[in-house]
Design a protein around this motif. Structure first.
Motif, PDB file in Angstrom:
ATOM      1  N   HIS A 185      13.410  59.807 -48.700  1.00 51.94           N
ATOM      2  CA  HIS A 185      12.143  59.021 -49.254  1.00 51.94           C
ATOM      3  C   HIS A 185      11.084  58.588 -48.301  1.00 51.94           C
ATOM      4  O   HIS A 185       9.666  58.783 -48.529  1.00 51.94           O
ATOM      5  CB  HIS A 185      12.422  57.740 -49.993  1.00 51.94           C
ATOM      6  CG  HIS A 185      11.497  56.950 -50.641  1.00 51.94           C
ATOM      7  ND1 HIS A 185      10.352  57.511 -51.419  1.00 51.94           N
ATOM      8  CD2 HIS A 185      11.090  55.513 -50.541  1.00 51.94           C
ATOM      9  CE1 HIS A 185       9.527  56.777 -52.027  1.00 51.94           C
ATOM     10  NE2 HIS A 185       9.974  55.559 -51.468  1.00 51.94           N
ATOM     11  N   VAL A 241      16.668  55.414 -53.990  1.00 55.42           N
ATOM     12  CA  VAL A 241      15.150  54.865 -54.681  1.00 55.42           C
ATOM     13  C   VAL A 241      15.455  55.432 -56.091  1.00 55.42           C
ATOM     14  O   VAL A 241      15.578  56.818 -56.211  1.00 55.42           O
ATOM     15  CB  VAL A 241      14.123  55.481 -53.911  1.00 55.42           C
ATOM     16  CG1 VAL A 241      12.748  54.848 -54.518  1.00 55.42           C
ATOM     17  CG2 VAL A 241      14.289  54.969 -52.490  1.00 55.42           C
ATOM     18  N   TYR A 272      14.032  56.829 -58.576  1.00 60.77           N
ATOM     19  CA  TYR A 272      13.113  57.821 -59.363  1.00 60.77           C
ATOM     20  C   TYR A 272      13.692  58.273 -60.458  1.00 60.77           C
ATOM     21  O   TYR A 272      14.400  59.407 -60.337  1.00 60.77           O
ATOM     22  CB  TYR A 272      12.659  58.982 -58.406  1.00 60.77           C
ATOM     23  CG  TYR A 272      11.396  58.502 -57.470  1.00 60.77           C
ATOM     24  CD1 TYR A 272      10.166  58.416 -58.076  1.00 60.77           C
ATOM     25  CD2 TYR A 272      11.562  58.105 -56.331  1.00 60.77           C
ATOM     26  CE1 TYR A 272       9.052  57.906 -57.111  1.00 60.77           C
ATOM     27  CE2 TYR A 272      10.730  57.920 -55.372  1.00 60.77           C
ATOM     28  CZ  TYR A 272       9.398  57.496 -55.949  1.00 60.77           C
ATOM     29  OH  TYR A 272       8.123  57.217 -55.037  1.00 60.77           O
ATOM     30  N   LYS A 315      11.483  52.324 -57.615  1.00 57.29           N
ATOM     31  CA  LYS A 315      10.577  53.002 -56.662  1.00 57.29           C
ATOM     32  C   LYS A 315       9.479  52.097 -56.695  1.00 57.29           C
ATOM     33  O   LYS A 315       9.039  51.431 -57.488  1.00 57.29           O
ATOM     34  CB  LYS A 315      10.239  54.529 -57.384  1.00 57.29           C
ATOM     35  CG  LYS A 315       9.681  54.212 -58.639  1.00 57.29           C
ATOM     36  CD  LYS A 315      10.969  54.146 -59.760  1.00 57.29           C
ATOM     37  CE  LYS A 315      10.382  54.093 -61.115  1.00 57.29           C
ATOM     38  NZ  LYS A 315      11.857  53.584 -61.889  1.00 57.29           N
ATOM     39  N   PRO A 316       8.531  52.284 -55.437  1.00 58.23           N
ATOM     40  CA  PRO A 316       8.937  53.263 -54.333  1.00 58.23           C
ATOM     41  C   PRO A 316       9.586  52.452 -53.125  1.00 58.23           C
ATOM     42  O   PRO A 316       9.091  53.018 -52.027  1.00 58.23           O
ATOM     43  CB  PRO A 316       7.291  53.652 -53.899  1.00 58.23           C
ATOM     44  CG  PRO A 316       6.435  52.380 -54.434  1.00 58.23           C
ATOM     45  CD  PRO A 316       7.253  51.623 -55.458  1.00 58.23           C
ATOM     46  N   ALA A 317      10.153  51.118 -53.378  1.00 58.50           N
ATOM     47  CA  ALA A 317      10.963  50.683 -52.247  1.00 58.50           C
ATOM     48  C   ALA A 317      10.020  49.758 -51.381  1.00 58.50           C
ATOM     49  O   ALA A 317      10.442  48.871 -50.629  1.00 58.50           O
ATOM     50  CB  ALA A 317      11.680  51.523 -51.603  1.00 58.50           C
ATOM     51  N   LEU A 328      17.005  56.756 -48.960  1.00 54.40           N
ATOM     52  CA  LEU A 328      15.810  55.971 -48.545  1.00 54.40           C
ATOM     53  C   LEU A 328      15.516  56.919 -47.373  1.00 54.40           C
ATOM     54  O   LEU A 328      14.278  56.846 -46.900  1.00 54.40           O
ATOM     55  CB  LEU A 328      16.245  54.638 -48.056  1.00 54.40           C
ATOM     56  CG  LEU A 328      14.982  53.709 -47.379  1.00 54.40           C
ATOM     57  CD1 LEU A 328      14.179  53.542 -48.657  1.00 54.40           C
ATOM     58  CD2 LEU A 328      15.700  52.325 -46.909  1.00 54.40           C
TER      59      LEU A 328
END
Length: 315
Positions: A302, A122, A124, A97-99, A299
């Motif tokens: 997210h 992602v 988390y 995270k957070p990509a 993703l």
């Protein structure tokens, strides 16, 4: 079919992933950039990484079929590494995270990533805490969640002296605080009617320091949040059912206040994986490699949450 695992990164987070992969009896290849971090990684795991960076590795090595990649670089390198492994043909990706370094970078790459977005997840990892899994069971036993309060206060005095790549501290809410925000709305559902407020303070490295908001989620849960980076506080989530108030404060543990009582009692739970490894990581990696995606954040989701929820909080 055998999975081929590629771990991108040799820093502290990558080392935590390696310890889990070793414990789960997976063999894997490791790609690092610098000699010093690669040496520390080898000393910690006994595994010698490829040194020279991901691009050099991909130029000299072909990606095998059914390759699953775990991207655990520094925040500033997440997006470029993600694009590289996807273009090289990996089957599935777990990215720290957070990509991206910022919400803007994530959204800028939305179209480019759209074809891959449901095979990228992602990390988390708080969704996989033993405390969170147990809290969900308690909420179900009690007939559902009614109200939630959460806090994502950051300790500015600890963050300010850190040496980070340009843009990392400036986007600290996205890079760090969204651990809490993601978990809160994972448990309570996404907000559908709400008001968010924020204001600037004296910090030079982050545009906003004081946050509050409230509303109702898609599950009918009333919620509020508060965070002041220039005062006292900590990360916390409080979950109220008809029968009790469940405290994730600290988030690795559970305390419970029963209805019609004052006492807050520590709740005993089996958190052996969270003690032995970085909390949440063991079950997260296990789920990722077993293709059990129900607890994971892809993703596509997210990116939508970042644009609609995280962006609303920080504006």
């Amino acid at each position: 079919m055998k999975k081929n695992i590629l771990l991108v990164g040799t820093g502290p987070m990558a080392l935590d992933y390696a310890k889990v992969l070793i414990a789960q009896n997976f063999s894997f290849q490791v790609v690092g950039r610098g000699q010093e971090s690669a040496k520390r990684f080898e000393e910690g795991t006994g595994i010698k990484p490829f040194v020279g960076g991901l691009q050099k590795y991909l130029e000299t090595s072909s990606v095998e079929d059914n390759t699953y990649a775990i991207v655990a670089t520094g925040t500033e390198g997440l997006m470029s590494s993600l694009l590289s492994v996807l273009q090289a043909g990996v089957e599935k990706v777990l990215i720290e995270k957070p990509a991206a370094i910022s919400i803007e970078e994530l959204i800028e790459n939305k179209e480019k990533l759209s074809v891959y977005s449901e095979k990228v997840f992602v990390a988390y990892n708080r969704r996989f805490y033993a405390s969170v899994i147990e809290a969900q069971k308690m909420i179900e036993e009690d007939g559902g969640l009614q109200t939630m309060h959460f806090e994502f206060t950051e300790w500015a005095h600890k963050i300010e002296p850190l040496t980070k790549a340009p843009g990392v501290k400036e986007n600290w809410f996205f890079a760090n605080s969204t651990h809490v925000v993601d978990l809160a709305f994972y448990l309570a559902g996404k907000p559908i009617q709400w008001q968010a407020y924020s204001k600037s303070g004296v910090l030079k490295w982050h545009s906003k320091t004081n946050f509050t908001g409230a509303g109702i989620t898609e599950k009918g849960v009333l919620f509020s949040y508060l965070s002041n980076w220039e005062s006292a506080g900590r990360w916390a989530v409080e979950l109220l059912t008809e029968k009790r108030r469940i405290y994730l404060k600290p988030m690795e543990g559970i305390s419970v206040q029963e209805k019609d009582t004052i006492a807050v009692i520590e709740y005993k739970l089996d958190d052996s994986y969270d003690v032995q490894f970085k909390p949440g990581l063991y079950l997260q990696v296990e789920a990722f490699l077993a293709d059990r995606n129900d607890r994971m954040l892809n993703l596509k989701e997210h990116t939508a949450i970042s644009a609609e929820i995280f962006n609303t909080i920080i504006q």
